[in-house]
Structure formats: structure tokens, C-alpha cells
Design an enzyme around this catalytic site. Structure first.
Site, PDB file in Angstrom:
ATOM      1  N   ARG A  36       0.943  -1.355   0.012  1.00 15.61           N
ATOM      2  CA  ARG A  36      -0.038   0.074   0.080  1.00 15.61           C
ATOM      3  C   ARG A  36       0.898   1.323   0.004  1.00 15.61           C
ATOM      4  O   ARG A  36       1.464   1.526   1.093  1.00 15.61           O
ATOM      5  CB  ARG A  36      -0.813   0.081   1.412  1.00 15.61           C
ATOM      6  CG  ARG A  36      -1.481   1.432   1.539  1.00 15.61           C
ATOM      7  CD  ARG A  36      -2.345   1.497   2.619  1.00 15.61           C
ATOM      8  NE  ARG A  36      -3.834   0.813   1.909  1.00 15.61           N
ATOM      9  CZ  ARG A  36      -4.919   0.966   2.528  1.00 15.61           C
ATOM     10  NH1 ARG A  36      -5.106   1.653   3.696  1.00 15.61           N
ATOM     11  NH2 ARG A  36      -6.101   0.166   1.972  1.00 15.61           N
TER      12      ARG A  36
ATOM     13  N   HIS B 169      -7.562   0.830  -6.132  1.00 16.76           N
ATOM     14  CA  HIS B 169      -7.772  -0.047  -5.126  1.00 16.76           C
ATOM     15  C   HIS B 169      -8.505  -1.350  -5.523  1.00 16.76           C
ATOM     16  O   HIS B 169      -9.598  -1.653  -5.173  1.00 16.76           O
ATOM     17  CB  HIS B 169      -8.482   0.770  -3.915  1.00 16.76           C
ATOM     18  CG  HIS B 169      -8.461   0.047  -2.584  1.00 16.76           C
ATOM     19  ND1 HIS B 169      -7.546  -1.176  -2.254  1.00 16.76           N
ATOM     20  CD2 HIS B 169      -9.022   0.513  -1.310  1.00 16.76           C
ATOM     21  CE1 HIS B 169      -7.811  -1.348  -0.899  1.00 16.76           C
ATOM     22  NE2 HIS B 169      -8.529  -0.444  -0.410  1.00 16.76           N
TER      23      HIS B 169
ATOM     24  N   GLN C 194     -10.219  -3.755  -2.932  1.00 14.60           N
ATOM     25  CA  GLN C 194     -11.276  -3.409  -2.243  1.00 14.60           C
ATOM     26  C   GLN C 194     -12.501  -3.729  -3.356  1.00 14.60           C
ATOM     27  O   GLN C 194     -13.626  -4.240  -3.083  1.00 14.60           O
ATOM     28  CB  GLN C 194     -11.267  -1.739  -2.134  1.00 14.60           C
ATOM     29  CG  GLN C 194     -12.618  -1.243  -1.594  1.00 14.60           C
ATOM     30  CD  GLN C 194     -12.838  -1.546  -0.170  1.00 14.60           C
ATOM     31  OE1 GLN C 194     -12.157  -1.630   0.731  1.00 14.60           O
ATOM     32  NE2 GLN C 194     -14.013  -2.165  -0.003  1.00 14.60           N
TER      33      GLN C 194
ATOM     34  N   ASP D 139     -17.190   7.675  -0.878  1.00 17.28           N
ATOM     35  CA  ASP D 139     -15.802   7.398  -0.178  1.00 17.28           C
ATOM     36  C   ASP D 139     -15.522   8.879   0.235  1.00 17.28           C
ATOM     37  O   ASP D 139     -16.318   9.844  -0.196  1.00 17.28           O
ATOM     38  CB  ASP D 139     -14.776   6.831  -1.386  1.00 17.28           C
ATOM     39  CG  ASP D 139     -13.465   6.754  -0.797  1.00 17.28           C
ATOM     40  OD1 ASP D 139     -13.206   6.641   0.558  1.00 17.28           O
ATOM     41  OD2 ASP D 139     -12.557   6.818  -1.450  1.00 17.28           O
TER      42      ASP D 139
ATOM     43  N   CYS E 160     -16.212   2.016   1.032  1.00 21.09           N
ATOM     44  CA  CYS E 160     -14.796   1.075   1.257  1.00 21.09           C
ATOM     45  C   CYS E 160     -14.290   1.186   2.806  1.00 21.09           C
ATOM     46  O   CYS E 160     -13.758   0.176   3.316  1.00 21.09           O
ATOM     47  CB  CYS E 160     -13.914   1.449   0.354  1.00 21.09           C
ATOM     48  SG  CYS E 160     -13.739   3.505   0.506  1.00 21.09           S
TER      49      CYS E 160
ATOM     50  N   ARG F 178     -13.544  -8.426   2.328  1.00 19.56           N
ATOM     51  CA  ARG F 178     -12.095  -8.001   2.066  1.00 19.56           C
ATOM     52  C   ARG F 178     -11.281  -9.463   2.199  1.00 19.56           C
ATOM     53  O   ARG F 178     -10.522  -9.684   1.537  1.00 19.56           O
ATOM     54  CB  ARG F 178     -11.599  -6.825   2.769  1.00 19.56           C
ATOM     55  CG  ARG F 178     -12.308  -5.673   2.457  1.00 19.56           C
ATOM     56  CD  ARG F 178     -11.615  -4.996   1.345  1.00 19.56           C
ATOM     57  NE  ARG F 178     -10.365  -4.904   1.189  1.00 19.56           N
ATOM     58  CZ  ARG F 178      -9.601  -3.951   1.565  1.00 19.56           C
ATOM     59  NH1 ARG F 178     -10.072  -2.885   1.951  1.00 19.56           N
ATOM     60  NH2 ARG F 178      -8.074  -4.064   1.106  1.00 19.56           N
TER      61      ARG F 178
HETATM   62  N1  NVA Z   1      -9.984   7.014  -1.219  1.00 20.68           N
HETATM   63  C1  NVA Z   1      -9.441   6.618   0.112  1.00 20.68           C
HETATM   64  C2  NVA Z   1      -9.686   4.941   0.226  1.00 20.68           C
HETATM   65  C3  NVA Z   1      -9.351   4.401   1.517  1.00 20.68           C
HETATM   66  C4  NVA Z   1      -9.728   2.918   1.483  1.00 20.68           C
HETATM   67  C5  NVA Z   1      -8.169   6.839   0.409  1.00 20.68           C
HETATM   68  O1  NVA Z   1      -7.407   6.545  -0.543  1.00 20.68           O
HETATM   69  O2  NVA Z   1      -7.857   7.228   1.457  1.00 20.68           O
HETATM   70  N1   CP Z   2     -10.943   0.068   2.866  1.00 19.76           N
HETATM   71  C1   CP Z   2      -9.758   0.093   3.256  1.00 19.76           C
HETATM   72  O1   CP Z   2      -8.834  -0.244   2.435  1.00 19.76           O
HETATM   73  O2   CP Z   2      -9.514   0.250   4.502  1.00 19.76           O
HETATM   74  P1   CP Z   2      -8.242   0.423   5.181  1.00 19.76           P
HETATM   75  O3   CP Z   2      -7.564   1.819   4.600  1.00 19.76           O
HETATM   76  O4   CP Z   2      -8.510   0.484   6.846  1.00 19.76           O
HETATM   77  O5   CP Z   2      -7.444  -0.805   4.715  1.00 19.76           O
END
Ligand code: NVA
Ligand code: CP
Length: 301
Positions: free
Chosen positions: A102, A129, A132, A219, A259, A287
Site C-alpha cells: 500500500r 484499490h 477493495q 468514499d 470502502c 475483503r
Molecule cells: N480514497 C480513500 C480510500 C481508503 C480505503 C483513500 O485513498 O484514502
Molecule cells: N477500505 C480500506 O482499504 O480500509 P483500510 O484503509 O482500513 O485498509
């Protein structure tokens, strides 16, 4: 399928195979049927951003598959001190059997795959993502029985979630509508790709986007790494909220996905969120199952 870098790299058949396996693993989990497909294997998990769901579901998933997972925060490994991704890839490939990463830049994930010799799984970048959205598709299938022909509407920022939903939605035969401000549209090249393959609309009219939608998705307005833009974004996005009024134009029995983490009172009202908590937390659970399916597909020897 060697890696999971972005959903556009997969075929419709590959997505369906992952979803089918995910359903099977979920069933086996519920009935306590062991499925140690990755016995003795190790997953390295590199994180340069925070996470609750991704970290815990990958770690628990690997354990349930008979293997183990290593949490590698950027502050604990030399990557955080500037060791190049390409060197990290070549070193870790000699210790672990797969890497979930990540991070910010999609190019870093692609570079890991280019220089490493083991499967790489994208656990979120600024661009997409995919893990997800595989869980999202699994959840929609669970609630609606099939995906083809459904309308999926994403309301909010044209961000990593919007990009992956476009790819996953189009590849599984859904109609996809994005309701976002003109200045926060999803990736242009991806939209062009999607428009050639299926039905995609991008509009700043959220009611047009949500009209007759079977699935509403939203989101946060400011993603990880955009915290300093939060005040400015709150002004731009103030009308991009999933509330009762918006839900009233969607299809009968429409569902909501998020998400998570959610900011109640911003992208979604507390009432609407809680009214759809059943779907949203099933999605969070999925997930685990969807990612286990991805790991089995990529890593099983
Ligand atoms: N768009 C959000 C998704 C988190 C799972 C982010 O990138 O922070
Ligand atoms: N939706 C998601 O990826 O959650 P986290 O940021 O907690 O991993």
C-alpha cells in the site's frame, strides 16, 4: 495472472474465477472447513499509509491459508530511508513468497513487480484499490445475485476508488455512473478505455448519476495524503453527499457500499449509513475472503 496491480489487467473470466473462489472460501470459513492452500508460505506487507481493513484482512487471511504475514511499515524498513523500490523488490523476493504493498505512486507498485520475482498485490495506491473492488463485486453479487446489467453509481471524488470501480464495473458488465465535480474527475485514460468497453457516464449532476442505480457507492472527500486539502475539498464537495433525497431517485431495493473509513455528515449522512450498515459491513468482511482468493490464485504452488 501473475500479479494484481490494477483491475484493467484482468479479464472478465479471471474476475469471475476470483469471485467464485472467494465465495467458496467464505463458505468454508463459516463451516470451519480448513483450506490451507498456502501452507508454509509468507506474505510481506509493505505499508507507507495507514490501514485497518487491508492490514488485518491480509494478515488473518494468510494465517487461515496456513501461512504467515510480515507487517513492514515504511518506518521500520530501509525503504523509508530511501532504499530504492527495485532493490527492496530483489531482496524481499528471496525471503517471502508474495508482497502486498500500500503506497502512493502506482509506478512504485509496477516497479516492485518488474524487479521482484514473486507475485505483487496492490493494497491501494493514489490511482486504484483493486482488492477493495473485488470485495465490492463479491458483495454486490451476494445481495443482487448477479452483476451484469446492474447500474453502479459512485458519488464523490474521482479518486482511487472511482477508478477501480469503473474498471471492475465495466469488466463485469455493469453500467457505471460517476457523479463528481468537474475538477475531480476519474483518470481520463481509464475513462476512455472504459467507454470503449461498456457504458460509463461521468457527470457533475449526482441525481442523474444516481437515477435508477442498483448500487450507490461513496468514499471520503480527502484521501490519504490529501489531508492538507481537506478544508478546500469540503467546500467543493459539500453537495456530493449520499442522503435520503439522493437515495429516493435510486432503484427500488438499491444498496449502498462504502470502502470505509467513512466520514458521516460529509460524503454520507449518519442515517443513510446506518440504514445500510448490513451491506457495508458485509463488504468489509468480504475483503478477507476476496483477498484470500487472490492470494490462492497468485501464490498457490
Ligand atoms: N480514497 C480513500 C480510500 C481508503 C480505503 C483513500 O485513498 O484514502
Ligand atoms: N477500505 C480500506 O482499504 O480500509 P483500510 O484503509 O482500513 O485498509
Amino acid at each position: 495472472m501473475k500479479h494484481l496491480l490494477k483491475l484493467q489487467d484482468l479479464s472478465t473470466e479471471e474476475i469471475t474465477e476470483i469471485l467464485n473462489l472467494a465465495d467458496q472460501l467464505k463458505y468454508e470459513n463459516k463451516h470451519r472447513i480448513p483450506h490451507q492452500h498456502l501452507k508454509g508460505q509468507t506474505l510481506g506487507m509493505i505499508f507507507t499509509k495507514s490501514s485497518t481493513r487491508t492490514r488485518v484482512s491480509f494478515e488473518v487471511g494468510m494465517y487461515q491459508l496456513g501461512g504467515s504475514a510480515l507487517f513492514l511499515s515504511k518506518d521500520d524498513i530501509q525503504l523509508g530511508r530511501g532504499e530504492p523500490i527495485r532493490d527492496t523488490a530483489r531482496v524481499l523476493s528471496r525471503y517471502v513468497d508474495g508482497i502486498m504493498i500500500r503506497t502512493y505512486d502506482q509506478k512504485d507498485v509496477e516497479e516492485l513487480a518488474t524487479f521482484g520475482s514473486i507475485p505483487i498485490i496492490n493494497g491501494l495506491t493514489d490511482y486504484c484499490h483493486p482488492c477493495q473492488v473485488l470485495a465490492d463485486l463479491m458483495t454486490v453479487r451476494e445481495f443482487k445475485k448477479s452483476l451484469k446489467g446492474l447500474k453502479l453509481a459512485f458519488i464523490g471524488d474521482g479518486n482511487n476508488m472511482a477508478n477501480s470501480l469503473i474498471a471492475g464495473g465495466i469488466l463485469t458488465g455493469m453500467e457505471v455512473a460517476i457523479g463528481c465535480p468537474d475538477t475531480y474527475r476519474p483518470d481520463a485514460a481509464l475513462c476512455e478505455w472504459a467507454s470503449k468497453k461498456g457504458k460509463l457516464t461521468v457527470t457533475d449532476d449526482i441525481f442523474a448519476a444516481a437515477k435508477d442505480a442498483d448500487v450507490i457507492y461513496t468514499d471520503v472527500w480527502a484521501s490519504m495524503g490529501q489531508e492538507q486539502e481537506a478544508v478546500e475539498r469540503a467546500k467543493v464537495f459539500k453537495d456530493f453527499c449520499v442522503d435520503d433525497k439522493l437515495m429516493s431517485v435510486t432503484a427500488k431495493d438499491s444498496m449502498i457500499l462504502h470502502c470505509l473509513p467513512a466520514h458521516r455528515g460529509e460524503e454520507i449522512t449518519d442515517e443513510v449509513f446506518e440504514a445500510h450498515a448490513k451491506e457495508i459491513f458485509e463488504e468489509a468482511e468480504n475483503r478477507l475472503h476476496a483477498q484470500k482468493a487472490v492470494m490462492v490464485k497468485l501464490m498457490k504452488k
